[in-house]
Scaffold this motif. Structure first.
Motif, PDB file in Angstrom:
ATOM      1  N   THR A 110       0.834  -1.191   0.000  1.00  0.00           N
ATOM      2  CA  THR A 110       0.000   0.000   0.000  1.00  0.00           C
ATOM      3  C   THR A 110       0.871   1.243   0.000  1.00  0.00           C
ATOM      4  O   THR A 110       1.963   1.237   0.578  1.00  0.00           O
ATOM      5  CB  THR A 110      -0.934   0.022   1.214  1.00  0.00           C
ATOM      6  N   GLY A 159      -0.223   3.851   1.485  1.00  0.00           N
ATOM      7  CA  GLY A 159      -0.621   4.542   2.703  1.00  0.00           C
ATOM      8  C   GLY A 159      -0.015   3.931   3.949  1.00  0.00           C
ATOM      9  O   GLY A 159       0.960   3.185   3.872  1.00  0.00           O
ATOM     10  N   TRP A 160      -0.597   4.272   5.081  1.00  0.00           N
ATOM     11  CA  TRP A 160      -0.208   3.668   6.369  1.00  0.00           C
ATOM     12  C   TRP A 160      -1.529   3.252   7.024  1.00  0.00           C
ATOM     13  O   TRP A 160      -2.113   3.979   7.812  1.00  0.00           O
ATOM     14  CB  TRP A 160       0.562   4.656   7.234  1.00  0.00           C
ATOM     15  N   VAL A 161      -2.002   2.073   6.585  1.00  0.00           N
ATOM     16  CA  VAL A 161      -3.353   1.652   6.906  1.00  0.00           C
ATOM     17  C   VAL A 161      -3.385   0.165   7.230  1.00  0.00           C
ATOM     18  O   VAL A 161      -2.462  -0.576   6.888  1.00  0.00           O
ATOM     19  CB  VAL A 161      -4.308   1.925   5.716  1.00  0.00           C
ATOM     20  N   THR A 162      -4.472  -0.242   7.898  1.00  0.00           N
ATOM     21  CA  THR A 162      -4.651  -1.662   8.193  1.00  0.00           C
ATOM     22  C   THR A 162      -5.844  -2.270   7.468  1.00  0.00           C
ATOM     23  O   THR A 162      -5.987  -3.490   7.446  1.00  0.00           O
ATOM     24  CB  THR A 162      -4.839  -1.871   9.704  1.00  0.00           C
ATOM     25  N   TYR A 175      -7.490  -0.770   1.173  1.00  0.00           N
ATOM     26  CA  TYR A 175      -6.545   0.278   0.803  1.00  0.00           C
ATOM     27  C   TYR A 175      -5.271  -0.302   0.175  1.00  0.00           C
ATOM     28  O   TYR A 175      -4.395   0.469  -0.221  1.00  0.00           O
ATOM     29  CB  TYR A 175      -6.164   1.110   2.019  1.00  0.00           C
TER      30      TYR A 175
END
Length: 120
Positions: free
Chosen positions: A97, A99-102, A106
């Motif tokens: 990803t 982003g910085w997501v879980t 995403y």
């Protein structure tokens, strides 16, 4: 883009296992890399994520037992798993990803998965 996961297997409770994921076809520095898992009959769940710079985040269920690392020069990410439990049994997927997501929706790219089975 290809994410090739490997290292799964059948182990006993309390054993250790290391998963690896080799990435190609993407600018590795642009992506945070993560591991997810999906057990039969359950939804896919987040396990851990690591940024380009080495920042990490773990699901509570694996915190203290699993360690995620990445080797940027080789475009690889690993998941070292210790003290495995039967509830860790699942197909494990690596994902990328920007982003910085879980949340899995995403994530842009996914590997094919590697099976981890932990017997009691």
């Amino acid at each position: 883009v290809q994410l090739q996961a490997s290292g799964g297997g059948l182990v006993q409770a309390g054993d250790s296992l290391k998963l690896s994921c080799a990435a190609s076809g993407l600018t590795f520095a642009d992506y945070a890399m993560a591991w997810f898992r999906q057990a039969p009959g359950k939804e896919r769940e987040f396990v851990s994520v690591i940024s380009w710079g080495g920042r990490t985040y773990y699901a509570d269920s694996v915190k203290g037992r699993f360690t995620i690392t990445r080797e940027n020069a080789k475009n690889t990410v690993e998941l070292q798993m210790h003290n495995l439990k039967p509830e860790d049994t699942a197909m494990y997927y690596c994902a990328a990803t920007t982003g910085w997501v879980t949340a899995d929706h995403y994530y842009d790219y996914w590997g094919q998965g590697t099976q981890v089975t932990v017997s009691s």
